[in-house]
Scaffold this motif. Structure first.
Motif, PDB file in Angstrom:
ATOM      1  N   LYS A 291      48.312  51.472  31.141  1.00 11.18           N
ATOM      2  CA  LYS A 291      49.024  51.873  32.372  1.00 11.18           C
ATOM      3  C   LYS A 291      48.014  52.270  33.449  1.00 11.18           C
ATOM      4  O   LYS A 291      48.156  51.919  34.619  1.00 11.18           O
ATOM      5  N   ARG A 292      46.987  53.053  33.029  1.00  7.06           N
ATOM      6  CA  ARG A 292      45.971  53.519  33.983  1.00  7.06           C
ATOM      7  C   ARG A 292      45.217  52.318  34.566  1.00  7.06           C
ATOM      8  O   ARG A 292      44.975  52.240  35.758  1.00  7.06           O
ATOM      9  N   ILE A 293      44.876  51.378  33.710  1.00 12.22           N
ATOM     10  CA  ILE A 293      44.136  50.193  34.165  1.00 12.22           C
ATOM     11  C   ILE A 293      45.006  49.354  35.099  1.00 12.22           C
ATOM     12  O   ILE A 293      44.565  48.928  36.170  1.00 12.22           O
ATOM     13  N   GLU A 294      46.277  49.177  34.725  1.00 17.07           N
ATOM     14  CA  GLU A 294      47.173  48.366  35.564  1.00 17.07           C
ATOM     15  C   GLU A 294      47.400  49.009  36.933  1.00 17.07           C
ATOM     16  O   GLU A 294      47.560  48.313  37.935  1.00 17.07           O
ATOM     17  N   SER A 295      47.375  50.333  36.972  1.00 16.92           N
ATOM     18  CA  SER A 295      47.594  51.006  38.257  1.00 16.92           C
ATOM     19  C   SER A 295      46.385  50.797  39.189  1.00 16.92           C
ATOM     20  O   SER A 295      46.485  51.030  40.391  1.00 16.92           O
ATOM     21  N   GLY A 296      45.260  50.347  38.635  1.00 16.68           N
ATOM     22  CA  GLY A 296      44.082  50.062  39.458  1.00 16.68           C
ATOM     23  C   GLY A 296      43.984  48.592  39.854  1.00 16.68           C
ATOM     24  O   GLY A 296      42.972  48.140  40.383  1.00 16.68           O
ATOM     25  N   ILE A 297      45.041  47.832  39.575  1.00 14.84           N
ATOM     26  CA  ILE A 297      45.059  46.402  39.921  1.00 14.84           C
ATOM     27  C   ILE A 297      46.189  46.196  40.937  1.00 14.84           C
ATOM     28  O   ILE A 297      47.356  46.420  40.605  1.00 14.84           O
ATOM     29  N   PRO A 298      45.871  45.814  42.186  1.00 11.66           N
ATOM     30  CA  PRO A 298      46.926  45.669  43.197  1.00 11.66           C
ATOM     31  C   PRO A 298      48.110  44.814  42.725  1.00 11.66           C
ATOM     32  O   PRO A 298      49.254  45.113  43.037  1.00 11.66           O
ATOM     33  N   ARG A 299      47.853  43.763  41.952  1.00 11.38           N
ATOM     34  CA  ARG A 299      48.960  42.922  41.472  1.00 11.38           C
ATOM     35  C   ARG A 299      49.739  43.609  40.357  1.00 11.38           C
ATOM     36  O   ARG A 299      50.807  43.140  39.956  1.00 11.38           O
ATOM     37  N   GLY A 300      49.203  44.700  39.831  1.00 14.99           N
ATOM     38  CA  GLY A 300      49.950  45.527  38.877  1.00 14.99           C
ATOM     39  C   GLY A 300      49.943  45.022  37.455  1.00 14.99           C
ATOM     40  O   GLY A 300      50.650  45.551  36.606  1.00 14.99           O
ATOM     41  N   LYS A 301      49.170  43.981  37.185  1.00 13.78           N
ATOM     42  CA  LYS A 301      49.124  43.497  35.799  1.00 13.78           C
ATOM     43  C   LYS A 301      47.768  42.921  35.427  1.00 13.78           C
ATOM     44  O   LYS A 301      47.008  42.469  36.294  1.00 13.78           O
ATOM     45  N   VAL A 302      47.541  42.951  34.119  1.00 11.47           N
ATOM     46  CA  VAL A 302      46.340  42.366  33.533  1.00 11.47           C
ATOM     47  C   VAL A 302      46.543  40.852  33.484  1.00 11.47           C
ATOM     48  O   VAL A 302      47.669  40.384  33.283  1.00 11.47           O
ATOM     49  N   ALA A 303      45.459  40.087  33.660  1.00 13.76           N
ATOM     50  CA  ALA A 303      45.575  38.621  33.645  1.00 13.76           C
ATOM     51  C   ALA A 303      45.859  38.104  32.237  1.00 13.76           C
ATOM     52  O   ALA A 303      45.495  38.738  31.245  1.00 13.76           O
ATOM     53  N   THR A 304      46.492  36.932  32.175  1.00 17.25           N
ATOM     54  CA  THR A 304      46.583  36.197  30.911  1.00 17.25           C
ATOM     55  C   THR A 304      45.378  35.237  30.865  1.00 17.25           C
ATOM     56  O   THR A 304      44.825  34.884  31.922  1.00 17.25           O
TER      57      THR A 304
END
Ligand code: NAD
Length: 251
Positions: free
Chosen positions: A205-218
């Protein structure tokens, strides 16, 4: 214009799983035959090969320590014996292991630099003459945001990836006259075995909140950029780094 890699041959290091496996699939679906290397997980390598063959393409797998020139030369020889050419080289094999400065051992430093950076050099050095003779080639090196902005507790990894970016710019200039394009992709966080522990539980959750798109890449998000760089759509792109990070490197 559709992407068509019919009759092209791609060599993908670390193609057994994660980003490398997704790249093998996307290149195969576009028509390429695949030679993939793996470090130890033969079962995953065979699974990837089965998927490539299901797409109607040929695939060979070779266990390869990418930092040993004898291994690299032999996988290049085997690929040429099987397919007669190598059009696309993807230097994807890599390791990401924490090491704090002041406590890092020489062995930790060497392992990361040997696999990530020396491995990339060895494959480029072995395959450049092949591509020059063909007067066509694509080199795609998988770097990282760590190589663009640094990464605390992973200085060896960041140095290896920054090294890949500078190395790629340099050889891109040497090879462009031969119709060989060398470029990097710099992924941010991607869901693979490499990051499974780091992305577990609340940390995700913490990592995703630092990504403007809101998600980790596949892995497929990264493979799409590789497919583009391998194609004629990227004919005029030389020595660049495509950032695929959902905006994460910007904040
Ligand atoms: P992964 O751990 O799932 O796969 C790594 C691959 O590298 C495996 O196929 C493995 O066989 C191969 N490999 C490792 N050590 C090797 C060695 N000594 N010799 C030969 N092959 C070896 O990881 P991934 O996430 O798919 O990573 C692929 C690339 O993407 C790596 O270069 C990595 O640094 C880079 N990357 C990953 C992320 C991420 O968040 N997952 C982010 C940025 C960059």
């Amino acid at each position: 214009m559709m992407i068509d890699l019919t009759n092209k041959v791609a060599l993908v290091t670390g193609g057994s799983r994660g980003i490398g496996a997704a790249i093998c699939q996307q290149l195969a679906h576009a028509g390429a035959s695949i030679s993939l290397t793996y470090a130890s997980d033969k079962r995953s390598a065979e699974r990837c090969a089965t998927n490539v063959r299901a797409a109607g393409r040929k695939c060979i797998i070779t266990k390869t320590a990418v930092s040993l020139s004898q291994n690299v030369n032999s996988v290049v020889r085997n690929t040429l014996k099987e397919f007669g050419r190598i059009d696309i080289l993807v230097n994807n094999a890599g390791v990401w292991k924490a090491g704090e400065i002041g406590k890092m051992t020489e062995q930790q430093w060497d392992e990361t630099l040997d696999i990530n950076l020396k491995g990339t050099f060895l494959f480029c050095n072995a395959i450049a003459p092949v591509m020059r003779k063909q007067r066509w080639g694509r080199i795609i090196n998988i770097a990282s945001t760590a190589g663009q902005r640094g990464e605390a507790r992973y200085s060896h990894y960041a140095a290896s990836k920054a090294g890949m970016i500078a190395f790629t710019k340099s050889v891109a200039v040497e090879l462009a006259p031969f119709n060989i394009n060398a470029n990097c992709i710099a992924p941010g966080w991607v869901d693979t075995d490499m990051t499974a522990d780091a992305l577990r539980g609340v940390r995700r959750k913490r990592i995703e909140s630092g990504i403007p798109r809101g998600k980790v890449a596949t892995p497929d998000d990264i493979a799409g950029a590789a497919l583009f760089l391998a194609s004629n759509l990227a004919d005029h792109i030389i020595g660049t780094t495509i950032s695929v990070n959902g905006g994460g490197v910007l904040i």
